[in-house]
Design a protein around this motif. Structure first.
Motif, PDB file in Angstrom:
ATOM      1  N   UNK A 196       0.760  -1.302  -0.147  1.00 20.23           N
ATOM      2  CA  UNK A 196      -0.082  -0.037   0.094  1.00 20.23           C
ATOM      3  C   UNK A 196       0.664   1.289   0.008  1.00 20.23           C
ATOM      4  N   UNK A 197       1.745   1.369   0.699  1.00 22.45           N
ATOM      5  CA  UNK A 197       2.989   2.322   0.905  1.00 22.45           C
ATOM      6  C   UNK A 197       3.445   2.591  -0.608  1.00 22.45           C
ATOM      7  N   UNK A 198       3.886   1.538  -1.189  1.00 24.50           N
ATOM      8  CA  UNK A 198       4.399   1.705  -2.443  1.00 24.50           C
ATOM      9  C   UNK A 198       3.401   2.217  -3.499  1.00 24.50           C
ATOM     10  N   UNK A 199       2.097   1.648  -3.154  1.00 24.86           N
ATOM     11  CA  UNK A 199       1.120   1.873  -4.535  1.00 24.86           C
ATOM     12  C   UNK A 199       0.650   3.459  -4.120  1.00 24.86           C
ATOM     13  N   UNK A 200       0.972   4.110  -2.844  1.00 25.71           N
ATOM     14  CA  UNK A 200       0.645   5.404  -2.604  1.00 25.71           C
ATOM     15  C   UNK A 200       1.745   6.179  -3.286  1.00 25.71           C
ATOM     16  N   UNK A 201       2.944   5.858  -3.064  1.00 26.12           N
ATOM     17  CA  UNK A 201       4.119   6.637  -3.909  1.00 26.12           C
ATOM     18  C   UNK A 201       3.948   6.699  -5.386  1.00 26.12           C
ATOM     19  N   UNK A 202       3.518   5.449  -5.953  1.00 27.42           N
ATOM     20  CA  UNK A 202       3.509   5.382  -7.496  1.00 27.42           C
ATOM     21  C   UNK A 202       2.307   6.287  -7.751  1.00 27.42           C
ATOM     22  N   UNK A 203       1.077   6.352  -6.993  1.00 25.57           N
ATOM     23  CA  UNK A 203       0.003   7.130  -7.280  1.00 25.57           C
ATOM     24  C   UNK A 203       0.170   8.469  -7.415  1.00 25.57           C
ATOM     25  N   UNK A 204       0.970   8.968  -6.182  1.00 21.71           N
ATOM     26  CA  UNK A 204       1.532  10.553  -6.309  1.00 21.71           C
ATOM     27  C   UNK A 204       2.186  10.680  -7.370  1.00 21.71           C
ATOM     28  N   UNK A 205       3.275   9.822  -7.970  1.00 22.02           N
ATOM     29  CA  UNK A 205       4.107  10.222  -8.983  1.00 22.02           C
ATOM     30  C   UNK A 205       3.415  10.145 -10.220  1.00 22.02           C
ATOM     31  N   UNK A 206       2.584   9.140 -10.442  1.00 15.81           N
ATOM     32  CA  UNK A 206       1.923   9.298 -11.673  1.00 15.81           C
ATOM     33  C   UNK A 206       0.735  10.394 -11.934  1.00 15.81           C
ATOM     34  N   UNK A 207       0.338  10.665 -10.741  1.00 17.07           N
ATOM     35  CA  UNK A 207      -0.593  11.652 -10.906  1.00 17.07           C
ATOM     36  C   UNK A 207      -1.951  11.349 -11.976  1.00 17.07           C
ATOM     37  N   UNK A 208      -2.414  12.180 -12.545  1.00  9.70           N
ATOM     38  CA  UNK A 208      -3.772  11.452 -13.339  1.00  9.70           C
ATOM     39  C   UNK A 208      -3.417  10.570 -14.293  1.00  9.70           C
TER      40      UNK A 208
END
Length: 165
Positions: free
Chosen positions: A75-87
Motif C-alpha cells: 500500500x505504501x508503495x502504491x501510494x508513492x506510485x499514485x502520487x508520482x503518476x498523478x492523473x
C-alpha cells in the motif's frame, strides 16, 4: 532528471525482481520503487513505463487478503506510485479507492462488534491507517479528480468514524 533515460530498464529490472522475490526482499523492493517514484515523480507517467510498473503491483495487491500484513508495504508503495503518476493513475484509481474503503469499513465494523481476524487476533487498526495513507496518496496524485471517486461514496462517514475511534 538523470534517471529518465534509464527508467525503462530500471523498471524492467525491478519488476523482474518482483516476480522472484518473497517476503523480506519484497519489502526492500517496494521501498526501492517508492524511492524511485519520489525521485522521478511524474516522469514515470508514460504509457510504456506504466504498463511495466502497474500491472504486476496491482496483481500482487489483489492477491493479498485484506487482513494480511503484507498489504502494508505494498500500500505504501502504491501510494508513492499514485502520487508520482498523478492523473495517469486514474484508470487504476477506482479499484484502489474501493478496496481502501472496504478495508476501513470492515475494520470499523470489526472493532464495533468485537470480531476477530481469521487467525483469532483482534483486528489491527494499522489496516485502517494503511488504507487511509493509500487514499491520501491517491488524493495527492489525482488532485481535484479525487472528488469524482469520493462523490457518492461513504468515505466521509468512514473517516468521521475513524476520527471518533
Amino acid at each position: 532528471s538523470l534517471l529518465l533515460p534509464y527508467l525503462k530498464p530500471i523498471l524492467d529490472t525491478l519488476m523482474f525482481a518482483h516476480q522472484k522475490y518473497q517476503a523480506r526482499s519484497l519489502l526492500i523492493l517496494y521501498d526501492a520503487i517508492g524511492a524511485l517514484c519520489e525521485a522521478v515523480g511524474n516522469q514515470l507517467a508514460h504509457p510504456e513505463l506504466i504498463t511495466v510498473l502497474i500491472p504486476p503491483l496491482l496483481t500482487k495487491w489483489q492477491t493479498i487478503e485484506d487482513t494480511d500484513r503484507q498489504l502494508f508495504p505494498l500500500n505504501e508503495c502504491l501510494a508513492a506510485v499514485a502520487k508520482a503518476l498523478g492523473l495517469a493513475f486514474q484508470e487504476y484509481s477506482l479499484v484502489v479507492f474501493q478496496r481502501c474503503c472496504r478495508v476501513i469499513e470492515s475494520n470499523l465494523l470489526a472493532h464495533a462488534t468485537g470480531m476477530t481476524m481469521p487467525n483469532g487476533d483482534p483486528y489491527d487498526k494499522d489496516f485502517m491507517v494503511c488504507a487511509i495513507d493509500l487514499l491520501s496518496g491517491l488524493c495527492e496524485g489525482l488532485e481535484a479528480n479525487f472528488g469524482s471517486l469520493a462523490h457518492g461514496s461513504n468515505l466521509l462517514q468512514l473517516l468521521h468514524q475513524c476520527l471518533k475511534d
